[in-house]
Design a protein around this motif. Structure first.
Motif, PDB file in Angstrom:
ATOM      1  N   THR A   1       0.820  -1.157   0.111  1.00 41.92           N
ATOM      2  CA  THR A   1       0.120   0.013   0.083  1.00 41.92           C
ATOM      3  C   THR A   1       0.995   1.287   0.168  1.00 41.92           C
ATOM      4  O   THR A   1       0.552   2.150  -0.761  1.00 41.92           O
ATOM      5  N   ALA A   2       1.702   1.039   1.151  1.00 45.62           N
ATOM      6  CA  ALA A   2       2.765   2.312   0.916  1.00 45.62           C
ATOM      7  C   ALA A   2       3.499   2.602  -0.438  1.00 45.62           C
ATOM      8  O   ALA A   2       3.408   3.793  -0.851  1.00 45.62           O
TER       9      ALA A   2
ATOM     10  N   ALA B   1       2.277   5.629  -2.490  1.00 43.60           N
ATOM     11  CA  ALA B   1       3.419   6.930  -2.214  1.00 43.60           C
ATOM     12  C   ALA B   1       3.304   7.356  -0.841  1.00 43.60           C
ATOM     13  O   ALA B   1       3.229   8.670  -0.853  1.00 43.60           O
ATOM     14  N   ASP B   2       3.029   6.503   0.266  1.00 45.00           N
ATOM     15  CA  ASP B   2       2.689   6.906   1.705  1.00 45.00           C
ATOM     16  C   ASP B   2       4.171   6.658   2.320  1.00 45.00           C
ATOM     17  O   ASP B   2       4.299   5.716   2.800  1.00 45.00           O
ATOM     18  N   LEU B   3       4.656   7.902   2.569  1.00 43.12           N
ATOM     19  CA  LEU B   3       5.797   7.890   3.282  1.00 43.12           C
ATOM     20  C   LEU B   3       5.908   7.488   4.717  1.00 43.12           C
ATOM     21  O   LEU B   3       6.551   6.481   5.063  1.00 43.12           O
TER      22      LEU B   3
ATOM     23  N   ALA C   1       9.503   2.208  -1.699  1.00 44.51           N
ATOM     24  CA  ALA C   1       8.521   3.170  -1.512  1.00 44.51           C
ATOM     25  C   ALA C   1       9.052   4.691  -0.901  1.00 44.51           C
ATOM     26  O   ALA C   1       8.789   5.639  -1.521  1.00 44.51           O
ATOM     27  N   ARG C   2       9.913   4.368   0.165  1.00 46.12           N
ATOM     28  CA  ARG C   2      10.469   5.567   0.749  1.00 46.12           C
ATOM     29  C   ARG C   2      11.499   6.048  -0.459  1.00 46.12           C
ATOM     30  O   ARG C   2      11.472   7.432  -0.337  1.00 46.12           O
TER      31      ARG C   2
ATOM     32  N   ALA D   1       6.859   3.954  -7.031  1.00 45.66           N
ATOM     33  CA  ALA D   1       8.032   3.244  -7.759  1.00 45.66           C
ATOM     34  C   ALA D   1       7.497   2.484  -8.759  1.00 45.66           C
ATOM     35  O   ALA D   1       7.887   2.104  -9.777  1.00 45.66           O
ATOM     36  N   VAL D   2       6.191   2.451  -8.943  1.00 45.55           N
ATOM     37  CA  VAL D   2       5.568   1.494  -9.804  1.00 45.55           C
ATOM     38  C   VAL D   2       4.770   2.270 -10.895  1.00 45.55           C
ATOM     39  O   VAL D   2       3.623   3.163 -10.251  1.00 45.55           O
ATOM     40  N   PRO D   3       4.893   2.179 -12.071  1.00 47.09           N
ATOM     41  CA  PRO D   3       4.330   3.019 -13.158  1.00 47.09           C
ATOM     42  C   PRO D   3       2.879   2.531 -13.154  1.00 47.09           C
ATOM     43  O   PRO D   3       2.354   1.199 -12.835  1.00 47.09           O
TER      44      PRO D   3
END
Lengths: 237, 237
Positions: A32-33, A37-39, A104-105, A112-114
């Protein structure tokens, strides 16, 4: 005397189940992160891995203390030794969830994923989590039929991995090498996580039946995610 | 009675050393097979991995039999349990050598590694082999100083890994996505192989000193091959 032993053995088994649930959840949150893009979520997964390492060390100490105090033999001894192997599998799964969270971080505030690969990665993350939930259930129930299901689920993971590689190697790939590297590693992390879940289920089968799972069922899936000879990602041993 | 025990323990230790030598050699040959695009050599490495799996199963059976028969406690017990963990590390190293050999086979008659990266990959392969040779020596000598050397060698592996990623992510990269995927996975295989060698040395340190290696020495190297934030390859846990 034997009752005390089995109580301690139950405690070890409970710890394994707890570890499996913990790392399954960690992998779900890491996915999910990454997709969102949930830092903050990524960082919480990265930090939480220390807990898995502690759980593993505690379990190892308990198992060694149990061996020393109760001197089990035969099946009881084998169960304790197998628990040690399983705890190592689960500790490694914690690392893999952490790796996903680190991707993710690293890419924050981007994902990171298109977009065109998000559905596949989501499926891999969900399947990884489902495999680990089933492994936990197999640990509790010792259900050999359920354990065999994990082999088939793992075939599904191989298929998703192949899909990922088809995208990567499609000549229309326009996301650049950096994203290709990220996606390659992510694919590998999910695949290894699934392998460890399958390995736990196989160890239960061995304890229950005395046979190795791969001796009464053909090896699951192709050895590489691209039986078509496209990729270099080796599967688990 | 205790003498019989220590003889059996020596036999287990000998098996670990033999496994370490075997997988070190396998990784060396896999690297050669890849750089030289030598199909026969690649296939021999792929086939030979079954031997490592057998060695691991035999070692596990010996260790369980030893626990059942001799009921060791304290340090002796800990040595047997640690041997089981080490044999799992070594079995996994065999898989990783096999993965490298499979990349060689997959790309035959080409080499999977472009010319400008061959020196780096050769260095990684040689370093991996050297780390495993040192791990074997640590198993024999229980030399804590030598064990600490492996941490520094592993820093060198991290540095080589960073070099690899600098090439991959250089905008002048002209080898395409497929080669980028191969190189990404190869880098990961060498890094994990090195991690397992370091892990074996750390376990010896723990047995000898009662302290975890990472408790009296800072963590080796950065957590990712690119402290500069370039890549997503997580290091070992």
């Amino acid at each position: 005397m034997r009752d005390a032993f089995h109580e301690e053995l139950d405690a070890i088994s409970d710890s394994l189940v707890e570890m499996a649930r913990f790392v399954g959840s960690a992998m779900g949150r890491a996915t999910t992160a990454m997709l969102d893009a949930d830092l903050k979520l990524a960082e919480s997964v990265i930090e939480a891995d220390a807990k898995v390492d502690d759980m593993q060390r505690d379990l190892e100490e308990s198992a060694i203390a149990l061996l020393a105090r109760q001197q089990p033999v035969a099946t009881d001894l084998r169960i304790v030794v197998t628990s040690l192997r399983m705890s190592a599998d689960l500790e490694r799964c914690g690392d893999l969830a952490q790796h996903v969270a680190k991707v993710a971080r690293l890419r924050f505030p981007q994902s990171a994923v298109p977009r065109d690969l998000q559905a596949t990665i989501l499926s891999m993350g969900q399947l990884a989590q489902r495999l680990m939930a089933k492994a936990a259930e197999v640990l509790i129930t010792k259900d050999v039929e359920l354990a065999m299901q994990l082999e088939r689920d793992d075939d599904e993971m191989d298929e998703l991995h192949r899909t990922l590689f088809r995208h990567l190697l499609d000549e229309r790939w326009r996301h650049g090498v950096e994203t290709a590297v990220d996606v390659t590693l992510l694919g590998r992390y999910y695949e290894r996580f699934a392998d460890h879940a399958v390995s736990i289920a196989r160890r239960v089968v061995y304890l229950v039946t005395g046979e190795y799972a791969d001796e009464f069922q053909p090896e699951s899936g192709p050895e590489t995610p691209a039986a078509s000879g496209e990729t270099a990602a080796g599967s688990a041993g």
